[in-house]
Design a protein around this motif. Structure first.
Motif, PDB file in Angstrom:
ATOM      1  N   ALA A 108     -88.736  -6.362  -0.110  1.00  0.00           N
ATOM      2  CA  ALA A 108     -87.509  -6.262  -0.888  1.00  0.00           C
ATOM      3  C   ALA A 108     -87.252  -4.808  -1.231  1.00  0.00           C
ATOM      4  O   ALA A 108     -88.183  -3.999  -1.301  1.00  0.00           O
ATOM      5  N   TYR A 123     -83.507  -8.522   0.548  1.00  0.00           N
ATOM      6  CA  TYR A 123     -84.722  -9.324   0.439  1.00  0.00           C
ATOM      7  C   TYR A 123     -85.020  -9.956   1.792  1.00  0.00           C
ATOM      8  O   TYR A 123     -84.129 -10.501   2.450  1.00  0.00           O
ATOM      9  N   THR A 175     -83.540  -9.964  -5.433  1.00  0.00           N
ATOM     10  CA  THR A 175     -84.739  -9.619  -4.660  1.00  0.00           C
ATOM     11  C   THR A 175     -85.878 -10.584  -4.976  1.00  0.00           C
ATOM     12  O   THR A 175     -87.043 -10.245  -4.802  1.00  0.00           O
TER      13      THR A 175
END
Length: 421
Positions: free
Chosen positions: A373, A214, A190
């Motif tokens: 994210a 992400y 992420t």
């Protein structure tokens, strides 16, 4: 100033050609081709029927879960990734059987799909969804962490690895380094936005299933920072707070009715867009949340049409974290969390259940675009036997000291503040 809700990040997957830099006149054409343009939007060629069916399942799950999270948020910030949660639970679902599988299928809106169809749809989606080109990036990652030597079934591991691209890790959950390794995996996948995904590994844990997503998208029409200004933001009858606003004037997909205004902000390249729904003065956000269903959202989204106007948004950044046990059980996924759980397609002879489904997320919206994210973890533990119990003295309690031969009570006490002397 009106209330603002970041309601939904609509992911629109297009073809796989290079985007590169796009001239402004091309971006104006992109607005014309966004979903909701009176039915004239170009349909992305690689959105197969299977993937569309999967998207419908994820969206149905999203609009079931959202009102429950909205309720528990009690007026505070809320941001979550239904795709991440659905993905993690879909991997878990592959290990379920019997009534547990039926409950999970209904909650995931997968009861109209064979398990193989669900897995194949996710394999197709994951293959086409990842984007790292031009100004946008979308990354999805899955992993499966298994207790070393535990009798996990090979077909289950193979299914998760082949359809979900999950990396498999055998681990010693009694070793603190295992938790650190899981946290590193979530953080790395992420871009450092999700940290400390696992705080403590409970005794009896035999598996963790994780998803990470992400997203980083640049606006098709960036906001000019020089035009930013400060003004009040009113939230739920509380005193106003001063925030920094950014503003842009041009043509956007737009829709309004008697209750709200809605605008769709495209990211460069047409693959992604951000939809914002703003209740009109005197209208409550709760009423709009109550109306939100997949069918209603589809009707609203088809009503967007290009219209010139001014969009003013606050810059913001937020983090969110929650346990999903209660909302998932309220949606009907009850046995999976109990001693009645049947995960016999995951572990030989079953005997395990879900301990916790945890979700963490992050979002930042500014003049350049949006970074978001999220990560979801599903912790699997050994189920308690029917004649066993759990005793955790984590609240005030009474205690007694007695002489056992006579039964005489020698002392009685209450512990209400463990740290006090």
């Amino acid at each position: 100033m009106k209330k603002l809700l970041l309601l939904f990040m609509a992911i629109v997957l297009a073809g796989c050609g290079e985007t590169g830099s796009v001239k402004e006149r091309d971006l104006e054409e992109d607005v014309q081709n966004l979903p909701g343009d009176n039915g004239n939007a170009k349909k992305p060629a690689d959105r197969s029927g299977a993937v569309q069916k999967l998207a419908a399942a994820v969206n149905g799950f999203a609009f079931d879960l959202y009102p429950l999270l909205h309720e528990s948020a009690e007026g505070k910030n809320l941001f979550f990734s239904p795709a991440s949660i659905h993905l993690a639970l879909a991997m878990t679902y592959n290990g379920a059987a019997g009534g547990t599988k039926e409950e999970m299928a209904a909650v995931l809106h997968a009861d109209g799909m064979e398990t193989g169809e669900l897995n194949g749809s996710y394999a197709s989606f994951l293959n086409m969804a990842e984007v790292k080109k031009g100004k946008n990036e979308l990354k999805l990652a899955n992993s499966l962490w298994l207790k070393k030597g535990y009798p996990f079934l090979e077909p289950y591991k193979k299914t998760v690895r082949e359809n979900y691209g999950a990396s498999l890790h055998e681990a010693d959950f009694a070793d603190p380094q295992t938790g650190e390794a899981i946290n590193r995996w979530a953080e790395e996948n992420t871009k450092g936005k999700i940290k400390n995904m696992v705080n403590r590994i409970p005794p009896g844990t035999v598996a963790y299933l994780l998803n990470a997503v992400y997203f980083n998208g640049k606006w098709a029409f960036p906001f000019n920072k020089e035009q930013n200004f400060e003004d009040d933001f009113y939230a739920g009858g509380k005193n106003p707070v001063t925030v920094e606003y950014m503003t842009n004037e041009r043509e956007y997909p737009y829709f309004e009715n008697g209750q709200f205004q809605a605008v769709e902000l495209p990211y460069a390249g047409k693959e992604f867009s951000l939809a914002v729904i703003l209740p009109k003065e005197g209208e409550s956000l709760e009423e709009i949340v109550g109306q939100l269903t997949p069918e209603e959202w589809e009707r609203w989204s088809q009503s967007f049409a290009p219209r010139r106007g001014t969009v003013t948004l606050p810059k913001f950044q937020m983090e969110y974290e929650t346990s999903l046990n209660e909302p998932l059980q309220r949606l009907g996924m009850e046995s999976a969390f109990s001693g009645l759980a049947d995960f016999s397609n995951m572990v030989e002879n079953g005997g395990v259940s879900i301990d916790e489904v945890r979700h963490k997320s992050y979002v930042r919206v500014d003049e350049k675009g949006t970074e978001a994210a999220a990560a979801t973890s599903v912790a699997i533990v050994e189920s308690a036997a029917t004649d066993s119990f759990h005793f955790k003295a984590d609240r005030p309690f009474l205690f007694l000291i007695r002489e056992n031969r006579s039964g005489m009570i020698l002392f009685i006490g209450e512990l209400t503040e463990p740290g006090a002397k």
